[in-house]
Design a protein around this motif. Structure first.
Motif: not given
Length: 359
Positions: A278-286, A328-329, A319-323
Protein backbone atom coordinates in the motif's frame (compact mmCIF):
# COMPACT_ATOMS: atom_id res chain seq x y z
CA UNK A 1 -14.00 7.25 24.16
CA UNK A 2 -10.97 5.52 25.68
CA UNK A 3 -9.25 2.92 23.48
CA UNK A 4 -6.47 0.60 24.58
CA UNK A 5 -4.49 -0.90 21.68
CA UNK A 6 -2.42 -3.97 22.57
CA UNK A 7 0.30 -5.07 20.18
CA UNK A 8 3.43 -7.18 20.06
CA UNK A 9 5.30 -4.61 17.93
CA UNK A 10 5.40 -0.86 18.41
CA UNK A 11 7.74 2.09 17.76
CA UNK A 12 11.29 1.09 16.98
CA UNK A 13 10.17 -2.20 15.41
CA UNK A 14 9.83 -3.02 11.73
CA UNK A 15 6.99 -4.82 10.00
CA UNK A 16 3.42 -4.51 8.89
CA UNK A 17 1.77 -4.91 12.31
CA UNK A 18 3.72 -1.96 13.71
CA UNK A 19 2.90 0.15 10.65
CA UNK A 20 -0.78 -0.75 10.85
CA UNK A 21 -1.08 0.00 14.57
CA UNK A 22 0.93 3.23 14.32
CA UNK A 23 -1.26 4.50 11.48
CA UNK A 24 -4.42 3.53 13.37
CA UNK A 25 -3.30 5.31 16.53
CA UNK A 26 -2.29 8.49 14.66
CA UNK A 27 -5.67 8.71 12.94
CA UNK A 28 -7.59 8.04 16.18
CA UNK A 29 -5.67 10.86 17.87
CA UNK A 30 -6.58 13.21 15.02
CA UNK A 31 -10.19 12.47 15.93
CA UNK A 32 -9.59 13.33 19.60
CA UNK A 33 -9.91 9.73 20.77
CA UNK A 34 -8.15 9.00 24.06
CA UNK A 35 -5.93 6.14 22.91
CA UNK A 36 -3.05 4.34 24.61
CA UNK A 37 -0.85 1.47 23.47
CA UNK A 38 0.34 -1.52 25.49
CA UNK A 39 3.27 -3.08 23.60
CA UNK A 40 5.73 -5.94 24.07
CA UNK A 41 8.54 -5.00 21.66
CA UNK A 42 9.72 -1.43 21.03
CA UNK A 43 10.19 1.78 22.99
CA UNK A 44 7.77 4.58 23.85
CA UNK A 45 7.75 6.24 27.30
CA UNK A 46 4.34 7.77 26.61
CA UNK A 47 2.66 4.36 26.45
CA UNK A 48 2.76 1.06 28.35
CA UNK A 49 5.65 -1.35 27.92
CA UNK A 50 4.52 -4.91 28.71
CA UNK A 51 6.98 -6.57 31.05
CA UNK A 52 8.24 -10.00 30.06
CA UNK A 53 6.70 -12.07 32.85
CA UNK A 54 7.36 -15.79 33.06
CA UNK A 55 4.03 -17.26 34.17
CA UNK A 56 0.66 -16.90 32.45
CA UNK A 57 -1.06 -15.99 35.71
CA UNK A 58 1.29 -13.05 36.34
CA UNK A 59 0.84 -11.95 32.71
CA UNK A 60 -2.92 -12.10 33.13
CA UNK A 61 -2.91 -10.18 36.42
CA UNK A 62 -0.58 -7.54 35.01
CA UNK A 63 -2.83 -7.08 31.97
CA UNK A 64 -5.94 -6.86 34.12
CA UNK A 65 -4.28 -4.26 36.38
CA UNK A 66 -3.50 -2.10 33.33
CA UNK A 67 -7.12 -2.33 32.21
CA UNK A 68 -8.30 -1.22 35.65
CA UNK A 69 -5.82 1.65 35.54
CA UNK A 70 -6.76 2.95 32.07
CA UNK A 71 -10.49 2.01 32.13
CA UNK A 72 -10.94 1.61 28.36
CA UNK A 73 -14.24 1.56 26.52
CA UNK A 74 -12.55 -0.46 23.77
CA UNK A 75 -9.78 -3.07 23.94
CA UNK A 76 -8.33 -3.69 20.47
CA UNK A 77 -5.66 -6.38 20.39
CA UNK A 78 -3.10 -7.14 17.65
CA UNK A 79 -0.28 -9.60 17.27
CA UNK A 80 -0.81 -12.70 19.42
CA UNK A 81 -1.14 -11.21 22.92
CA UNK A 82 -3.95 -13.62 23.75
CA UNK A 83 -3.62 -13.15 27.50
CA UNK A 84 -4.72 -9.55 26.96
CA UNK A 85 -7.85 -10.90 25.31
CA UNK A 86 -8.44 -13.15 28.32
CA UNK A 87 -7.88 -10.25 30.69
CA UNK A 88 -10.18 -8.19 28.49
CA UNK A 89 -12.89 -10.81 28.75
CA UNK A 90 -12.79 -10.70 32.56
CA UNK A 91 -12.69 -6.89 32.48
CA UNK A 92 -15.69 -6.87 30.16
CA UNK A 93 -17.71 -8.95 32.63
CA UNK A 94 -17.45 -6.17 35.21
CA UNK A 95 -17.32 -3.08 32.99
CA UNK A 96 -18.95 -2.32 29.66
CA UNK A 97 -16.41 -2.35 26.85
CA UNK A 98 -15.83 -3.62 23.33
CA UNK A 99 -13.33 -6.41 22.79
CA UNK A 100 -11.78 -6.73 19.31
CA UNK A 101 -8.96 -8.88 17.97
CA UNK A 102 -7.26 -8.31 14.58
CA UNK A 103 -5.42 -11.02 12.63
CA UNK A 104 -2.58 -9.68 10.46
CA UNK A 105 -0.33 -12.55 9.41
CA UNK A 106 -1.16 -15.54 7.24
CA UNK A 107 -0.38 -18.84 9.01
CA UNK A 108 1.94 -21.18 7.18
CA UNK A 109 0.07 -24.05 5.54
CA UNK A 110 1.70 -26.74 7.69
CA UNK A 111 1.37 -24.73 10.93
CA UNK A 112 -1.66 -26.51 12.34
CA UNK A 113 -2.78 -25.59 15.84
CA UNK A 114 -2.63 -28.36 18.45
CA UNK A 115 -6.14 -29.54 19.37
CA UNK A 116 -6.28 -28.04 22.87
CA UNK A 117 -4.78 -24.73 21.75
CA UNK A 118 -7.28 -24.51 18.90
CA UNK A 119 -10.21 -25.12 21.27
CA UNK A 120 -8.90 -22.54 23.75
CA UNK A 121 -8.34 -19.94 21.02
CA UNK A 122 -11.76 -20.61 19.53
CA UNK A 123 -13.46 -20.06 22.90
CA UNK A 124 -11.44 -16.92 23.52
CA UNK A 125 -12.25 -15.39 20.14
CA UNK A 126 -15.94 -16.15 20.68
CA UNK A 127 -15.82 -13.74 23.62
CA UNK A 128 -14.78 -10.91 21.29
CA UNK A 129 -17.34 -8.52 19.92
CA UNK A 130 -15.51 -8.65 16.59
CA UNK A 131 -12.69 -10.69 15.09
CA UNK A 132 -11.08 -8.60 12.35
CA UNK A 133 -8.87 -9.56 9.42
CA UNK A 134 -6.76 -7.29 7.23
CA UNK A 135 -8.01 -9.06 4.08
CA UNK A 136 -10.78 -11.41 3.01
CA UNK A 137 -8.25 -14.00 1.96
CA UNK A 138 -6.61 -13.94 5.39
CA UNK A 139 -9.92 -14.79 7.03
CA UNK A 140 -10.39 -17.74 4.66
CA UNK A 141 -6.84 -18.99 5.29
CA UNK A 142 -7.14 -18.80 9.09
CA UNK A 143 -10.40 -20.75 8.89
CA UNK A 144 -8.82 -23.34 6.61
CA UNK A 145 -5.41 -23.81 8.25
CA UNK A 146 -6.32 -23.38 11.91
CA UNK A 147 -9.85 -24.77 11.74
CA UNK A 148 -11.38 -21.77 13.51
CA UNK A 149 -14.94 -20.52 13.02
CA UNK A 150 -16.12 -16.93 13.25
CA UNK A 151 -19.65 -15.60 13.42
CA UNK A 152 -18.43 -12.08 14.20
CA UNK A 153 -15.75 -11.66 11.50
CA UNK A 154 -15.11 -8.31 9.82
CA UNK A 155 -12.54 -7.05 7.32
CA UNK A 156 -10.55 -3.98 8.33
CA UNK A 157 -8.08 -3.04 5.61
CA UNK A 158 -4.96 -1.10 6.53
CA UNK A 159 -4.55 2.53 5.66
CA UNK A 160 -1.50 4.34 4.44
CA UNK A 161 -0.17 7.87 4.81
CA UNK A 162 2.91 9.20 3.04
CA UNK A 163 5.68 10.68 5.18
CA UNK A 164 7.78 13.63 4.08
CA UNK A 165 11.12 12.75 2.52
CA UNK A 166 14.02 15.18 2.47
CA UNK A 167 16.86 15.28 -0.05
CA UNK A 168 19.20 14.87 2.89
CA UNK A 169 17.54 11.55 3.87
CA UNK A 170 17.81 10.28 0.31
CA UNK A 171 21.46 11.31 0.00
CA UNK A 172 22.33 9.74 3.36
CA UNK A 173 20.61 6.48 2.38
CA UNK A 174 22.50 6.35 -0.93
CA UNK A 175 25.82 7.05 0.79
CA UNK A 176 25.23 4.46 3.49
CA UNK A 177 24.48 1.68 1.05
CA UNK A 178 26.80 2.89 -1.73
CA UNK A 179 23.99 3.34 -4.24
CA UNK A 180 25.05 5.36 -7.26
CA UNK A 181 22.99 6.47 -10.23
CA UNK A 182 22.19 2.88 -11.12
CA UNK A 183 19.30 1.71 -13.26
CA UNK A 184 17.03 -0.02 -12.66
CA UNK A 185 16.56 -0.15 -8.90
CA UNK A 186 14.13 -2.80 -7.68
CA UNK A 187 12.81 -2.76 -4.12
CA UNK A 188 11.33 -5.38 -1.81
CA UNK A 189 10.19 -4.32 1.66
CA UNK A 190 9.88 -6.67 4.63
CA UNK A 191 10.42 -10.08 2.99
CA UNK A 192 13.06 -11.37 5.43
CA UNK A 193 11.05 -12.24 8.56
CA UNK A 194 8.78 -15.16 7.55
CA UNK A 195 9.63 -18.27 5.55
CA UNK A 196 6.95 -17.85 2.88
CA UNK A 197 8.14 -14.28 2.31
CA UNK A 198 11.82 -15.27 2.27
CA UNK A 199 11.06 -18.02 -0.27
CA UNK A 200 9.46 -15.35 -2.47
CA UNK A 201 12.51 -13.12 -2.13
CA UNK A 202 14.71 -16.01 -3.27
CA UNK A 203 12.64 -16.22 -6.46
CA UNK A 204 13.09 -12.47 -6.94
CA UNK A 205 16.86 -12.81 -6.48
CA UNK A 206 16.91 -15.53 -9.14
CA UNK A 207 14.83 -13.29 -11.39
CA UNK A 208 17.33 -10.45 -10.86
CA UNK A 209 20.03 -12.68 -12.32
CA UNK A 210 17.98 -12.91 -15.53
CA UNK A 211 17.10 -9.19 -15.51
CA UNK A 212 20.81 -8.32 -15.39
CA UNK A 213 21.32 -9.97 -18.78
CA UNK A 214 19.31 -7.08 -20.24
CA UNK A 215 20.10 -4.46 -17.58
CA UNK A 216 23.61 -5.21 -16.23
CA UNK A 217 23.46 -2.40 -13.66
CA UNK A 218 20.18 -3.59 -12.09
CA UNK A 219 20.17 -3.83 -8.29
CA UNK A 220 17.67 -5.03 -5.71
CA UNK A 221 17.20 -3.31 -2.35
CA UNK A 222 15.73 -5.60 0.34
CA UNK A 223 14.75 -4.00 3.65
CA UNK A 224 14.16 -5.33 7.16
CA UNK A 225 16.40 -7.30 9.50
CA UNK A 226 14.54 -10.58 9.85
CA UNK A 227 14.97 -14.19 10.84
CA UNK A 228 16.02 -15.15 7.29
CA UNK A 229 18.32 -12.22 6.47
CA UNK A 230 21.55 -14.19 6.88
CA UNK A 231 20.20 -17.10 4.86
CA UNK A 232 19.13 -14.71 2.10
CA UNK A 233 22.53 -12.98 2.07
CA UNK A 234 24.18 -16.37 1.60
CA UNK A 235 21.67 -17.23 -1.12
CA UNK A 236 22.44 -14.03 -3.04
CA UNK A 237 26.15 -14.74 -2.72
CA UNK A 238 25.73 -18.27 -4.10
CA UNK A 239 23.80 -16.81 -7.04
CA UNK A 240 26.73 -14.48 -7.75
CA UNK A 241 24.68 -11.41 -6.79
CA UNK A 242 26.41 -10.39 -3.57
CA UNK A 243 27.01 -6.86 -4.88
CA UNK A 244 23.66 -6.55 -6.68
CA UNK A 245 21.37 -7.29 -3.71
CA UNK A 246 21.56 -4.66 -0.98
CA UNK A 247 20.24 -5.76 2.42
CA UNK A 248 19.54 -2.62 4.42
CA UNK A 249 18.18 -4.11 7.63
CA UNK A 250 15.41 -2.07 9.28
CA UNK A 251 14.80 1.40 7.88
CA UNK A 252 13.18 4.26 9.79
CA UNK A 253 11.31 5.65 6.80
CA UNK A 254 10.34 3.15 4.06
CA UNK A 255 9.44 6.05 1.78
CA UNK A 256 13.15 6.79 1.33
CA UNK A 257 13.96 3.56 -0.56
CA UNK A 258 10.52 3.78 -2.21
CA UNK A 259 11.46 7.18 -3.61
CA UNK A 260 14.57 5.64 -5.19
CA UNK A 261 13.11 2.51 -6.78
CA UNK A 262 12.02 2.19 -10.40
CA UNK A 263 9.82 -0.87 -9.78
CA UNK A 264 8.41 -2.12 -6.49
CA UNK A 265 8.48 -5.93 -6.36
CA UNK A 266 6.48 -7.78 -3.72
CA UNK A 267 7.24 -11.43 -4.44
CA UNK A 268 5.83 -13.43 -1.55
CA UNK A 269 4.20 -16.85 -1.18
CA UNK A 270 1.84 -15.77 1.62
CA UNK A 271 0.34 -12.52 2.91
CA UNK A 272 -2.43 -10.86 4.87
CA UNK A 273 -2.42 -7.59 2.93
CA UNK A 274 1.06 -6.05 3.14
CA UNK A 275 1.25 -2.44 4.27
CA UNK A 276 4.46 -2.14 2.24
CA UNK A 277 2.44 -2.78 -0.91
CA UNK A 278 0.00 0.00 0.00
CA UNK A 279 2.92 2.34 0.71
CA UNK A 280 4.33 1.65 -2.75
CA UNK A 281 0.90 2.29 -4.27
CA UNK A 282 0.62 5.60 -2.43
CA UNK A 283 3.94 6.68 -3.99
CA UNK A 284 2.67 5.93 -7.50
CA UNK A 285 5.23 3.21 -8.10
CA UNK A 286 4.73 0.55 -10.79
CA UNK A 287 4.22 -2.68 -8.88
CA UNK A 288 4.82 -6.34 -9.63
CA UNK A 289 3.47 -8.75 -7.02
CA UNK A 290 2.45 -12.34 -6.60
CA UNK A 291 -1.30 -12.93 -6.09
CA UNK A 292 -0.65 -14.15 -2.53
CA UNK A 293 -3.12 -13.66 0.31
CA UNK A 294 -5.01 -10.39 0.09
CA UNK A 295 -2.79 -8.77 -2.57
CA UNK A 296 -5.44 -9.20 -5.33
CA UNK A 297 -7.84 -7.26 -3.10
CA UNK A 298 -5.63 -4.20 -3.68
CA UNK A 299 -3.98 -4.91 -7.04
CA UNK A 300 -6.06 -5.43 -10.18
CA UNK A 301 -3.78 -7.13 -12.69
CA UNK A 302 -2.89 -4.86 -15.59
CA UNK A 303 -4.62 -1.84 -14.12
CA UNK A 304 -2.85 -0.62 -10.97
CA UNK A 305 -0.11 -3.25 -10.92
CA UNK A 306 0.98 -6.52 -12.47
CA UNK A 307 0.34 -9.86 -10.80
CA UNK A 308 2.77 -12.64 -11.58
CA UNK A 309 3.05 -16.32 -10.78
CA UNK A 310 5.86 -17.25 -8.37
CA UNK A 311 8.20 -18.18 -11.19
CA UNK A 312 11.61 -16.56 -11.67
CA UNK A 313 11.36 -16.43 -15.48
CA UNK A 314 7.92 -14.79 -15.46
CA UNK A 315 8.97 -12.33 -12.74
CA UNK A 316 11.95 -11.26 -14.84
CA UNK A 317 9.75 -10.90 -17.92
CA UNK A 318 7.28 -8.66 -16.08
CA UNK A 319 10.03 -6.42 -14.69
CA UNK A 320 11.65 -6.03 -18.10
CA UNK A 321 8.22 -5.33 -19.65
CA UNK A 322 7.67 -2.37 -17.29
CA UNK A 323 11.20 -1.07 -17.80
CA UNK A 324 10.78 -1.16 -21.58
CA UNK A 325 7.28 0.35 -21.54
CA UNK A 326 7.68 3.47 -19.45
CA UNK A 327 4.33 5.03 -20.40
CA UNK A 328 2.48 1.89 -19.27
CA UNK A 329 4.53 1.77 -16.05
CA UNK A 330 3.73 5.41 -15.35
CA UNK A 331 0.01 4.90 -15.98
CA UNK A 332 -0.08 1.85 -13.71
CA UNK A 333 1.65 3.85 -10.99
CA UNK A 334 -0.79 6.75 -11.26
CA UNK A 335 -3.80 4.43 -10.98
CA UNK A 336 -2.17 2.69 -8.00
CA UNK A 337 -1.73 6.07 -6.31
CA UNK A 338 -5.40 6.89 -6.86
CA UNK A 339 -6.43 3.47 -5.50
CA UNK A 340 -4.39 4.05 -2.36
CA UNK A 341 -5.92 7.50 -1.88
CA UNK A 342 -9.52 6.41 -2.49
CA UNK A 343 -9.57 2.97 -0.84
CA UNK A 344 -6.62 2.67 1.53
CA UNK A 345 -6.20 5.99 3.31
CA UNK A 346 -6.20 5.89 7.11
CA UNK A 347 -9.20 8.20 7.05
CA UNK A 348 -11.19 5.57 5.15
CA UNK A 349 -9.82 2.73 7.29
CA UNK A 350 -10.65 4.38 10.62
CA UNK A 351 -14.13 5.32 9.41
CA UNK A 352 -14.71 1.55 9.21
CA UNK A 353 -12.85 0.59 12.39
CA UNK A 354 -14.45 3.28 14.56
CA UNK A 355 -17.90 1.85 13.74
CA UNK A 356 -16.81 -1.36 15.47
CA UNK A 357 -15.86 0.63 18.54
CA UNK A 358 -19.30 2.23 18.74
CA UNK A 359 -21.79 -0.36 17.44
Amino acid sequence: MRVLITTTYWKGCAGGIRSYVEGLVEELKKRDVDVKVAFKEGYDPENYKIKNRKFILTKLLSAFYLLLKFKPNVIHSHGGLYYYLLAGYFYKKFFRCKLIYTFHTEPEKDNKLPFLKRIALQKLLEKCDYVAFVSKRLEATVREVWGLKFENAVITYAGVSVRDISEEEISAFKRKFKIKDQYPILLAIGLTALKYKADGLKLLIKALKKIKRTYPNAILIATREGKYTSELRDFAKREGLEDAVIFTGDVDNPYVPLSLCDVYTHISLGEGLPVALLEAMSMGKPIIATPAGGIPEAIEDGKNGLLVEPDEVKIAEKVIYLLENKEIAEEIGLIAKKTARDMFSWSVAVDSISKLYIN
